[in-house]
Design a protein around this motif. Structure first.
Motif, mmCIF file in Angstrom:
data_model
loop_
_atom_site.group_PDB
_atom_site.id
_atom_site.type_symbol
_atom_site.label_atom_id
_atom_site.label_comp_id
_atom_site.label_asym_id
_atom_site.label_seq_id
_atom_site.Cartn_x
_atom_site.Cartn_y
_atom_site.Cartn_z
ATOM 1 N N LYS A 1 0.844 -1.196 0.000
ATOM 2 C CA LYS A 1 0.000 0.000 0.000
ATOM 3 C C LYS A 1 0.875 1.240 0.000
ATOM 4 C CE LYS A 1 -4.463 -0.973 2.018
ATOM 5 N NZ LYS A 1 -5.246 -0.965 3.243
ATOM 6 N N LYS A 2 0.398 2.261 -0.715
ATOM 7 C CA LYS A 2 1.133 3.516 -0.752
ATOM 8 C C LYS A 2 1.024 4.197 0.604
ATOM 9 C CE LYS A 2 1.492 7.446 -3.721
ATOM 10 N NZ LYS A 2 0.701 8.336 -4.541
ATOM 11 N N LYS A 3 2.158 4.611 1.158
ATOM 12 C CA LYS A 3 2.120 5.241 2.476
ATOM 13 C C LYS A 3 2.082 6.757 2.331
ATOM 14 C CE LYS A 3 3.271 3.557 6.208
ATOM 15 N NZ LYS A 3 2.526 3.292 7.420
ATOM 16 N N SER A 4 1.382 7.386 3.271
ATOM 17 C CA SER A 4 1.302 8.840 3.272
ATOM 18 C C SER A 4 2.614 9.430 3.771
ATOM 19 C CB SER A 4 0.162 9.257 4.182
ATOM 20 O OG SER A 4 0.130 10.648 4.260
ATOM 21 N N SER A 5 2.976 10.605 3.259
ATOM 22 C CA SER A 5 4.205 11.248 3.702
ATOM 23 C C SER A 5 3.875 12.296 4.770
ATOM 24 C CB SER A 5 4.902 11.910 2.519
ATOM 25 O OG SER A 5 4.081 12.955 2.040
ATOM 26 N N THR A 6 4.905 12.764 5.464
ATOM 27 C CA THR A 6 4.715 13.804 6.479
ATOM 28 C C THR A 6 4.196 15.081 5.828
ATOM 29 O OG1 THR A 6 6.697 12.855 7.422
ATOM 30 C CG2 THR A 6 5.849 14.830 8.469
ATOM 31 N N TRP A 7 4.753 15.396 4.648
ATOM 32 C CA TRP A 7 4.324 16.622 3.971
ATOM 33 C C TRP A 7 2.842 16.573 3.623
ATOM 34 C CZ3 TRP A 7 6.698 20.810 4.592
ATOM 35 C CH2 TRP A 7 8.092 20.845 4.758
ATOM 36 N N ALA A 8 2.377 15.393 3.218
ATOM 37 C CA ALA A 8 0.958 15.252 2.878
ATOM 38 C C ALA A 8 0.101 15.534 4.108
ATOM 39 C CB ALA A 8 0.686 13.860 2.346
ATOM 40 N N LYS A 9 0.567 15.086 5.274
ATOM 41 C CA LYS A 9 -0.198 15.298 6.503
ATOM 42 C C LYS A 9 -0.195 16.773 6.906
ATOM 43 C CE LYS A 9 -0.214 10.685 8.135
ATOM 44 N NZ LYS A 9 -0.022 9.675 9.107
ATOM 45 N N ILE A 10 0.962 17.417 6.757
ATOM 46 C CA ILE A 10 1.044 18.839 7.089
ATOM 47 C C ILE A 10 0.119 19.640 6.174
ATOM 48 C CG2 ILE A 10 2.568 20.876 7.024
ATOM 49 C CD1 ILE A 10 4.843 18.957 7.924
ATOM 50 N N PHE A 11 0.151 19.297 4.886
ATOM 51 C CA PHE A 11 -0.698 19.981 3.917
ATOM 52 C C PHE A 11 -2.168 19.752 4.252
ATOM 53 C CE2 PHE A 11 -2.821 20.223 -0.286
ATOM 54 C CZ PHE A 11 -2.509 21.538 -0.577
ATOM 55 N N SER A 12 -2.458 18.538 4.678
ATOM 56 C CA SER A 12 -3.835 18.182 5.027
ATOM 57 C C SER A 12 -4.332 19.044 6.196
ATOM 58 C CB SER A 12 -3.876 16.696 5.383
ATOM 59 O OG SER A 12 -5.087 16.366 5.981
ATOM 60 N N ARG B 1 -13.646 13.901 1.794
ATOM 61 C CA ARG B 1 -13.135 12.741 1.072
ATOM 62 C C ARG B 1 -11.700 12.959 0.603
ATOM 63 N NH1 ARG B 1 -16.935 11.937 -3.295
ATOM 64 N NH2 ARG B 1 -18.540 12.026 -1.698
ATOM 65 N N PHE B 2 -11.487 14.149 0.016
ATOM 66 C CA PHE B 2 -10.165 14.485 -0.504
ATOM 67 C C PHE B 2 -9.129 14.495 0.620
ATOM 68 C CE2 PHE B 2 -7.054 17.947 -1.033
ATOM 69 C CZ PHE B 2 -6.371 17.475 -2.133
ATOM 70 N N ASN B 3 -9.516 15.101 1.742
ATOM 71 C CA ASN B 3 -8.559 15.263 2.830
ATOM 72 C C ASN B 3 -8.249 13.920 3.505
ATOM 73 O OD1 ASN B 3 -6.863 16.990 4.095
ATOM 74 N ND2 ASN B 3 -8.341 17.681 5.612
ATOM 75 N N ARG B 4 -9.247 13.043 3.582
ATOM 76 C CA ARG B 4 -9.009 11.726 4.189
ATOM 77 C C ARG B 4 -8.035 10.923 3.336
ATOM 78 N NH1 ARG B 4 -14.221 8.573 4.643
ATOM 79 N NH2 ARG B 4 -14.719 9.863 6.434
ATOM 80 N N LYS B 5 -8.228 10.991 2.001
ATOM 81 C CA LYS B 5 -7.342 10.289 1.083
ATOM 82 C C LYS B 5 -5.919 10.834 1.204
ATOM 83 C CE LYS B 5 -6.999 9.285 -3.721
ATOM 84 N NZ LYS B 5 -7.331 9.887 -5.010
ATOM 85 N N LEU B 6 -5.826 12.152 1.303
ATOM 86 C CA LEU B 6 -4.526 12.818 1.437
ATOM 87 C C LEU B 6 -3.840 12.355 2.714
ATOM 88 C CD1 LEU B 6 -2.778 15.035 0.149
ATOM 89 C CD2 LEU B 6 -3.895 16.665 1.646
ATOM 90 N N TRP B 7 -4.620 12.222 3.804
ATOM 91 C CA TRP B 7 -4.069 11.848 5.106
ATOM 92 C C TRP B 7 -3.578 10.400 5.103
ATOM 93 C CZ3 TRP B 7 -2.871 14.599 9.373
ATOM 94 C CH2 TRP B 7 -2.573 13.889 10.524
ATOM 95 N N THR B 8 -4.374 9.488 4.509
ATOM 96 C CA THR B 8 -4.004 8.078 4.584
ATOM 97 C C THR B 8 -3.072 7.639 3.470
ATOM 98 O OG1 THR B 8 -6.026 7.533 3.419
ATOM 99 C CG2 THR B 8 -6.078 7.329 5.811
ATOM 100 N N ARG B 9 -3.214 8.203 2.276
ATOM 101 C CA ARG B 9 -2.429 7.671 1.154
ATOM 102 C C ARG B 9 -1.474 8.656 0.502
ATOM 103 N NH1 ARG B 9 -6.301 4.602 -2.746
ATOM 104 N NH2 ARG B 9 -8.002 5.484 -1.582
ATOM 105 N N GLY B 10 -1.439 9.892 0.995
ATOM 106 C CA GLY B 10 -0.498 10.873 0.442
ATOM 107 C C GLY B 10 -0.968 11.465 -0.865
ATOM 108 N N PHE B 11 -0.055 12.166 -1.536
ATOM 109 C CA PHE B 11 -0.439 12.877 -2.765
ATOM 110 C C PHE B 11 -0.707 11.904 -3.916
ATOM 111 C CE2 PHE B 11 2.136 15.997 -0.437
ATOM 112 C CZ PHE B 11 1.181 16.991 -0.329
#
Lengths: 106, 182
Positions: free
Chosen positions: B78-89, B172-182
């Motif tokens: 599974k694709k892992k989310s990055s720290t930057w994706a979480k900060i952006f979220s 929806r967009f933000n949850r995807k960003l949080w769990t799977r990154g960009f």
């Protein structure tokens, strides 16, 4: 006989057959499959698993006719496991006999 | 099936195991064939007695303590989310929450204004007899009020619908960003 019955006790039977004397694969496969009506091949994967678990060890010995045979020997760990299996089996057997006989155990 | 066919099929079925294991296993079954032949059995008979080759291979694989290659178990990591994706979220949440509050506040204001204008409209209607010389002006004012309230009503209706739709999309967009990154 139900195949599920056989599968559950095969490890114990193979270990028990090696308790008296060391033996080679064909000997175990042949006598066990005759006694409890199994495909001859069933025993080999079990022997391999027991060897991987350290229950049995193997060595090669020359035979009068044909290539050297792979013998199986019951290790200390295998002996202990067998004792436990037998204890569990007897306990289990008692309870099941009680249940199918309709008696009240305890 | 003769000995060669049986062993070939067996080693093929054991393909997932390391080569050494396959060799050891086929050697042992080969030895079984040889010993059974000494008892006067035919290769075909021995194959039958050994049982189904697929079943035998399956038992060997289940008995093997080695781990099979990962490909056989999971499809793809599974694709892992990055720290930057979480900060952006989190950052876009910080923007989205005040906007939502403003929007709700605006809708509540609209609703209040609609209620106020409607009640004035009704009051003017019930007191219509008292207006005397102002009657014409009041009639025009009432007509204006009707359009005004309809306009505000439309604004409120679409405002709420847009808020719900955009909110759902954003979550929806933000949850995807949080769990799977960009």
């Amino acid at each position: 006989m139900n195949i599920q019955f056989k599968k559950g006790v095969l490890d114990m039977c193979v270990l028990a057959m090696l308790r008296e004397k060391d033996s080679y694969g064909y000997d175990i496969a042949d006598s066990l499959s005759k006694k409890i009506m199994l495909a001859d091949g069933t025993v080999y994967p079990i022997l391999r698993k027991l060897a991987a678990d350290g229950m049995v060890s193997t060595y090669l010995m020359e035979s009068q006719n044909g290539p050297p045979r792979k013998y199986y020997h019951l290790t200390e760990s295998g002996k202990n496991t067998l004792e436990e299996y037998i204890k569990d089996w007897e306990e289990f057997n008692k309870v099941v006999t009680g249940i199918i006989g309709g008696q009240d155990i305890e | 099936m003769n000995k060669k066919e049986y062993l070939d099929l067996l080693s093929k079925e054991l393909g997932a195991l390391p080569y050494n294991d396959v060799k050891e296993i086929t050697d042992e079954i080969d030895a079984h064939f040889e010993m059974a032949k000494q008892e006067g059995k035919s290769e075909e008979q021995i194959s039958d007695d050994l049982g189904d080759v697929h079943e035998l291979a399956k038992s060997y694989i289940n008995c093997t303590p080695y781990k099979l290659p990962q490909v056989l178990k999971d499809k793809e990591p599974k694709k892992k989310s990055s720290t930057w994706a979480k900060i952006f979220s989190i950052a876009i949440c910080c923007v989205a929450v005040p906007i939502t509050c403003l929007w709700v506040w605006f809708d509540v204001g609209l609703a209040t204004k609609i209620i106020a204008s409607s009640s004035v409209f009704v009051l003017r209607l019930t007191n219509f007899g008292n207006y005397g010389a102002y009657k014409f002006a009041v009639i025009m004012n009432q007509i204006g009020s009707i359009f005004y309230v309809i306009f505000l009503g439309c604004l409120l209706y679409f405002g709420i619908r847009l808020l719900i739709a955009a909110g759902k999309k954003f979550i929806r967009f933000n949850r995807k960003l949080w769990t799977r990154g960009f």
